[in-house]
Design a protein around this motif. Structure first.
Motif, PDB file in Angstrom:
ATOM      1  N   ILE A  37      27.520  19.157   7.633  1.00  0.00           N
ATOM      2  CA  ILE A  37      26.126  19.406   8.039  1.00  0.00           C
ATOM      3  C   ILE A  37      26.092  19.595   9.550  1.00  0.00           C
ATOM      4  CG2 ILE A  37      23.773  18.489   8.139  1.00  0.00           C
ATOM      5  CD1 ILE A  37      24.413  16.798   5.653  1.00  0.00           C
ATOM      6  N   SER A  38      25.517  20.707  10.008  1.00  0.00           N
ATOM      7  CA  SER A  38      25.347  20.918  11.451  1.00  0.00           C
ATOM      8  C   SER A  38      23.861  20.821  11.789  1.00  0.00           C
ATOM      9  CB  SER A  38      25.917  22.263  11.884  1.00  0.00           C
ATOM     10  OG  SER A  38      25.156  23.316  11.339  1.00  0.00           O
ATOM     11  N   VAL A  39      23.591  20.446  13.028  1.00  0.00           N
ATOM     12  CA  VAL A  39      22.226  20.150  13.460  1.00  0.00           C
ATOM     13  C   VAL A  39      21.926  20.856  14.770  1.00  0.00           C
ATOM     14  CG1 VAL A  39      20.599  18.284  13.980  1.00  0.00           C
ATOM     15  CG2 VAL A  39      22.504  17.843  12.426  1.00  0.00           C
ATOM     16  N   GLY A  40      20.707  21.372  14.884  1.00  0.00           N
ATOM     17  CA  GLY A  40      20.266  21.995  16.116  1.00  0.00           C
ATOM     18  C   GLY A  40      18.778  21.787  16.312  1.00  0.00           C
ATOM     19  N   SER A  41      18.276  22.257  17.437  1.00  0.00           N
ATOM     20  CA  SER A  41      16.834  22.198  17.700  1.00  0.00           C
ATOM     21  C   SER A  41      16.438  23.381  18.568  1.00  0.00           C
ATOM     22  CB  SER A  41      16.435  20.869  18.355  1.00  0.00           C
ATOM     23  OG  SER A  41      17.085  20.700  19.601  1.00  0.00           O
ATOM     24  N   ALA A  42      15.150  23.733  18.479  1.00  0.00           N
ATOM     25  CA  ALA A  42      14.632  24.874  19.231  1.00  0.00           C
ATOM     26  C   ALA A  42      13.129  24.708  19.400  1.00  0.00           C
ATOM     27  CB  ALA A  42      14.946  26.177  18.503  1.00  0.00           C
ATOM     28  N   GLY A  43      12.563  25.571  20.235  1.00  0.00           N
ATOM     29  CA  GLY A  43      11.120  25.565  20.460  1.00  0.00           C
ATOM     30  C   GLY A  43      10.506  26.899  20.075  1.00  0.00           C
ATOM     31  N   THR A  44       9.213  26.864  19.792  1.00  0.00           N
ATOM     32  CA  THR A  44       8.499  28.108  19.484  1.00  0.00           C
ATOM     33  C   THR A  44       7.955  28.771  20.740  1.00  0.00           C
ATOM     34  OG1 THR A  44       6.453  26.867  19.073  1.00  0.00           O
ATOM     35  CG2 THR A  44       7.849  27.382  17.143  1.00  0.00           C
ATOM     36  N   HIS A  45       7.969  28.052  21.861  1.00  0.00           N
ATOM     37  CA  HIS A  45       7.492  28.581  23.144  1.00  0.00           C
ATOM     38  C   HIS A  45       8.579  28.392  24.200  1.00  0.00           C
ATOM     39  CE1 HIS A  45       3.785  28.045  20.898  1.00  0.00           C
ATOM     40  NE2 HIS A  45       3.183  28.830  21.767  1.00  0.00           N
ATOM     41  N   ALA A  46       8.645  29.283  25.148  1.00  0.00           N
ATOM     42  CA  ALA A  46       9.718  29.291  26.148  1.00  0.00           C
ATOM     43  C   ALA A  46       9.386  28.482  27.406  1.00  0.00           C
ATOM     44  CB  ALA A  46      10.042  30.732  26.529  1.00  0.00           C
ATOM     45  N   TYR A  47       8.534  27.485  27.285  1.00  0.00           N
ATOM     46  CA  TYR A  47       8.101  26.706  28.453  1.00  0.00           C
ATOM     47  C   TYR A  47       9.246  26.002  29.182  1.00  0.00           C
ATOM     48  CZ  TYR A  47       3.535  26.922  26.064  1.00  0.00           C
ATOM     49  OH  TYR A  47       2.396  27.324  25.427  1.00  0.00           O
ATOM     50  N   HIS A  48      10.240  25.536  28.452  1.00  0.00           N
ATOM     51  CA  HIS A  48      11.256  24.660  29.046  1.00  0.00           C
ATOM     52  C   HIS A  48      12.692  25.109  28.769  1.00  0.00           C
ATOM     53  CE1 HIS A  48       8.114  21.730  29.955  1.00  0.00           C
ATOM     54  NE2 HIS A  48       7.659  21.919  28.730  1.00  0.00           N
ATOM     55  N   VAL A  49      12.907  26.379  28.496  1.00  0.00           N
ATOM     56  CA  VAL A  49      14.238  26.870  28.147  1.00  0.00           C
ATOM     57  C   VAL A  49      15.257  26.440  29.209  1.00  0.00           C
ATOM     58  CG1 VAL A  49      15.644  28.961  27.854  1.00  0.00           C
ATOM     59  CG2 VAL A  49      13.409  28.788  26.745  1.00  0.00           C
ATOM     60  N   GLY A  50      16.371  25.891  28.727  1.00  0.00           N
ATOM     61  CA  GLY A  50      17.455  25.453  29.611  1.00  0.00           C
ATOM     62  C   GLY A  50      17.314  24.040  30.139  1.00  0.00           C
ATOM     63  N   GLU A  51      16.170  23.414  29.895  1.00  0.00           N
ATOM     64  CA  GLU A  51      15.944  22.059  30.393  1.00  0.00           C
ATOM     65  C   GLU A  51      16.475  21.013  29.417  1.00  0.00           C
ATOM     66  OE1 GLU A  51      11.855  21.290  31.458  1.00  0.00           O
ATOM     67  OE2 GLU A  51      11.670  23.219  32.471  1.00  0.00           O
ATOM     68  N   ALA A  52      16.764  19.836  29.977  1.00  0.00           N
ATOM     69  CA  ALA A  52      17.152  18.687  29.161  1.00  0.00           C
ATOM     70  C   ALA A  52      15.903  18.129  28.472  1.00  0.00           C
ATOM     71  CB  ALA A  52      17.778  17.609  30.045  1.00  0.00           C
ATOM     72  N   PRO A  53      16.081  17.324  27.431  1.00  0.00           N
ATOM     73  CA  PRO A  53      14.916  16.683  26.816  1.00  0.00           C
ATOM     74  C   PRO A  53      14.141  15.843  27.832  1.00  0.00           C
ATOM     75  CG  PRO A  53      16.810  16.477  25.380  1.00  0.00           C
ATOM     76  CD  PRO A  53      17.309  17.032  26.694  1.00  0.00           C
ATOM     77  N   ASP A  54      12.855  15.683  27.576  1.00  0.00           N
ATOM     78  CA  ASP A  54      11.977  14.861  28.414  1.00  0.00           C
ATOM     79  C   ASP A  54      12.629  13.497  28.661  1.00  0.00           C
ATOM     80  OD1 ASP A  54       9.707  12.732  28.634  1.00  0.00           O
ATOM     81  OD2 ASP A  54       8.685  14.634  29.023  1.00  0.00           O
ATOM     82  N   GLU A  55      12.544  13.026  29.902  1.00  0.00           N
ATOM     83  CA  GLU A  55      13.168  11.743  30.267  1.00  0.00           C
ATOM     84  C   GLU A  55      12.654  10.599  29.408  1.00  0.00           C
ATOM     85  OE1 GLU A  55      12.769  11.065  34.463  1.00  0.00           O
ATOM     86  OE2 GLU A  55      13.945  12.850  34.970  1.00  0.00           O
ATOM     87  N   ARG A  56      11.373  10.637  29.040  1.00  0.00           N
ATOM     88  CA  ARG A  56      10.807   9.565  28.211  1.00  0.00           C
ATOM     89  C   ARG A  56      11.387   9.619  26.803  1.00  0.00           C
ATOM     90  NH1 ARG A  56       4.864  11.482  29.336  1.00  0.00           N
ATOM     91  NH2 ARG A  56       6.041  13.402  29.087  1.00  0.00           N
ATOM     92  N   SER A  57      11.586  10.804  26.261  1.00  0.00           N
ATOM     93  CA  SER A  57      12.234  10.932  24.950  1.00  0.00           C
ATOM     94  C   SER A  57      13.646  10.374  25.008  1.00  0.00           C
ATOM     95  CB  SER A  57      12.304  12.399  24.510  1.00  0.00           C
ATOM     96  OG  SER A  57      11.048  12.884  24.154  1.00  0.00           O
ATOM     97  N   GLN A  58      14.359  10.733  26.054  1.00  0.00           N
ATOM     98  CA  GLN A  58      15.732  10.249  26.202  1.00  0.00           C
ATOM     99  C   GLN A  58      15.784   8.734  26.330  1.00  0.00           C
ATOM    100  OE1 GLN A  58      18.696  12.395  28.533  1.00  0.00           O
ATOM    101  NE2 GLN A  58      17.103  13.877  29.087  1.00  0.00           N
TER     102      GLN A  58
END
Length: 161
Positions: A37-58
């Motif tokens: 099983i492989s896992v990924g994630s993506a967004g529907t909007h390009a607001y944060h392309v190339g950025e790390a996850p939000d510091e609070r999420s991390q």
């Protein structure tokens, strides 16, 4: 045997979908299914392309043993609809956006459909809230991730051998 490919999607790919990515990836590792099983994630909007996850999420994820630090936000692509077997939207708005552009409707789901024991039908966006919102989102994702993995294993009995 081909891998089962799972993609989590939210709006900007910096809060909910990277959290789901990290939680599900850890669950897959726990069940010794990383080769299946492989896992990924993506967004529907390009607001944060190339950025790390939000510091609070991390930070909240780390308190429960999930490391999101290696992830980078990206925009969903047309190719994702062919490459991924499960494309999981975090909320109704993103589910609608995905359904409008997906050529393969039977691959697009709401993540919370895999958590019938929870009352919520959507994973709320914690971006403008406090830490408690991020903790709630993580709990919801943990429950739904287990339900999703159970569904995948039931639908693909060859994975557990």
């Amino acid at each position: 045997m081909n891998k089962v490919n799972v993609l989590f999607v939210c709006m900007g790919n910096i809060c909910r979908s990277p959290t789901a990515h990290g939680v599900f990836e850890a669950l897959v590792e726990q069940y010794n299914l990383s080769d299946k099983i492989s896992v990924g994630s993506a967004g529907t909007h390009a607001y944060h392309v190339g950025e790390a996850p939000d510091e609070r999420s991390q930070a909240v994820a780390l308190t429960r043993g999930y490391d999101l630090s290696t992830q980078q936000s990206r925009l969903i692509t047309k190719q994702d609809f062919e490459a991924f077997d499960y494309i999981l939207a975090m909320d109704k708005a993103n589910l609608y956006s995905l359904s409008k552009v997906s050529p393969v409707q039977d691959r697009v789901f709401s993540l919370m459909d895999f958590a019938p024991e929870r009352d919520e039908s959507e994973v709320p966006d914690p971006y403008y809230g406090g830490d408690r919102g991020f903790e709630n989102v993580l709990t919801m994702i943990e429950v739904a991730s287990q339900g999703l993995l159970n569904h995948i294993l039931k639908s693909n009995p060859n994975l557990s051998h």
